[in-house]
Design a protein around this motif. Structure first.
Motif, PDB file in Angstrom:
ATOM      1  N   ILE A  90       0.828  -1.201   0.000  1.00 48.83           N
ATOM      2  CA  ILE A  90       0.000   0.000   0.000  1.00 48.83           C
ATOM      3  C   ILE A  90       0.866   1.256   0.000  1.00 48.83           C
ATOM      4  O   ILE A  90       0.471   2.318  -0.473  1.00 48.83           O
ATOM      5  N   TYR A  93       1.560   3.170  -3.121  1.00 47.02           N
ATOM      6  CA  TYR A  93       0.481   4.069  -3.574  1.00 47.02           C
ATOM      7  C   TYR A  93       0.467   5.371  -2.778  1.00 47.02           C
ATOM      8  O   TYR A  93       0.359   6.450  -3.319  1.00 47.02           O
ATOM      9  N   ILE A  97      -1.519   6.674   5.672  1.00 45.32           N
ATOM     10  CA  ILE A  97      -2.449   5.557   5.722  1.00 45.32           C
ATOM     11  C   ILE A  97      -3.429   5.691   6.884  1.00 45.32           C
ATOM     12  O   ILE A  97      -3.040   6.081   7.994  1.00 45.32           O
ATOM     13  N   ASP A  99      -5.434   3.093   9.045  1.00 48.36           N
ATOM     14  CA  ASP A  99      -5.518   1.656   9.318  1.00 48.36           C
ATOM     15  C   ASP A  99      -6.677   1.393  10.266  1.00 48.36           C
ATOM     16  O   ASP A  99      -6.691   1.879  11.400  1.00 48.36           O
ATOM     17  N   ALA A 164      -5.759   6.409   1.162  1.00 45.87           N
ATOM     18  CA  ALA A 164      -5.298   5.025   1.300  1.00 45.87           C
ATOM     19  C   ALA A 164      -5.759   4.468   2.641  1.00 45.87           C
ATOM     20  O   ALA A 164      -5.448   5.020   3.696  1.00 45.87           O
ATOM     21  N   SER A 166      -6.232   0.816   4.975  1.00 50.90           N
ATOM     22  CA  SER A 166      -5.932  -0.602   5.164  1.00 50.90           C
ATOM     23  C   SER A 166      -6.855  -1.159   6.240  1.00 50.90           C
ATOM     24  O   SER A 166      -7.193  -0.463   7.210  1.00 50.90           O
ATOM     25  N   ARG A 195      -6.800  -1.621   0.911  1.00 53.06           N
ATOM     26  CA  ARG A 195      -6.146  -2.933   0.956  1.00 53.06           C
ATOM     27  C   ARG A 195      -6.526  -3.609   2.270  1.00 53.06           C
ATOM     28  O   ARG A 195      -6.535  -2.965   3.322  1.00 53.06           O
ATOM     29  N   GLU A 253      -7.310  -5.798  -2.872  1.00 50.28           N
ATOM     30  CA  GLU A 253      -7.227  -4.351  -3.072  1.00 50.28           C
ATOM     31  C   GLU A 253      -8.489  -3.920  -3.795  1.00 50.28           C
ATOM     32  O   GLU A 253      -8.845  -4.476  -4.837  1.00 50.28           O
TER      33      GLU A 253
END
Length: 261
Positions: A90, A93, A97, A99, A164, A166, A195, A253
């Motif tokens: 990830i 990209y 992030i 999470d 992004a 996760s 992701r 993804e």
């Protein structure tokens, strides 16, 4: 991520600094959100399933990492190295992030901060369990991390505000995987990526029985099949850009469907 404005999990209006420095404030809902010693509590949940899960994780958090890894290998035949590699990608990209369902931070730390080649510039971790956040704080010591206690079904972020995201393993413990997927999709930028991973229900009868027992106790909330997962993705107006299966672990993804080539 540094410039990310937090939003009210109820109405999605941006939060304001309260006159009391220990709180954030929503001018529309008139709700105050407390700043704790190291995390901001933006959880409004009154969902009974969430409460059962949160109570279960108070116990689970005490021996989470070794037990989770053992179960991951024995029950789901997972490969932790492939899991970490897929998670770490990830960063190719975006290095900022969000999470979700971080747990004690073991997997997230290994994926986003253990490599000498690349690591996260800013990490926002969100979990409903205060006990897990306390463990994660130790794991992420001196790392660029912000901690939030929150509910995946009421995320404290504006529409299309995160590039992004996760979420590895969390869907098996959410009150509703379908609703969680829609809420994550709401917050995901139209050009962003998600992701994550899910644990598919094994075919072996004794494993199914064990997992159903865990569901009763609150460690998991539902059995997940590939068909169920794909229905969540479709209902959230996302599409599968990449997918890998290792044992009964599905790594994926996702992107917004309208950006499909």
């Amino acid at each position: 991520m540094n410039n990310l404005k937090l939003s009210c999990p109820k109405c999605h209006c941006f939060l304001e600094n309260s006159f009391d420095i220990n709180y954030y404030f929503c001018s529309q809902c008139k709700i105050k959100f407390k700043k704790n010693s190291f995390y901001l509590d933006l959880c409004l949940t009154n969902n009974s399933i969430n409460k059962v899960t949160e109570t279960a994780y108070k116990i689970y958090s005490k021996f989470y990492a070794p037990f989770a890894l053992l179960v991951y290998i024995i029950i789901w035949h997972g490969n932790i190295f492939k899991h970490i590699k897929f998670f770490r990608e990830i960063l190719d990209y975006d290095k900022n992030i969000l999470d979700i369902a971080t747990g004690d931070g073991s997997l997230t730390s290994a994926a986003l901060f253990s490599s000498k080649i690349k690591s996260a510039s800013n990490l926002l971790v969100l979990d409903i369990s205060k006990e897990m956040l306390e463990k994660a704080q130790v794991k992420f010591s001196k790392k660029p991390v912000t901690f939030i206690r929150g509910d995946v079904n009421q995320l404290p972020f504006a529409n299309s505000s995160i590039q992004a995201i996760s979420c590895f393993g969390g869907f098996n413990s959410f009150p509703s995987g379908a609703l969680a997927m829609k809420e994550i999709s709401r917050c995901l930028n139209k050009n962003g990526i998600l992701r994550g991973s899910i644990l598919l229900t094994p075919e072996t009868s004794w494993k199914k029985k064990l997992i159903r027992n865990w569901i009763k106790k609150g460690y998991q909330t539902e059995e997940i099949s590939k068909d169920k997962f794909f229905s969540w993705v479709d209902s959230a107006e996302l599409y599968v850009n990449k997918i890998e299966q290792v044992g009964y672990v599905l790594l994926f993804e996702l992107r917004h469907r309208k950006n499909a080539a």
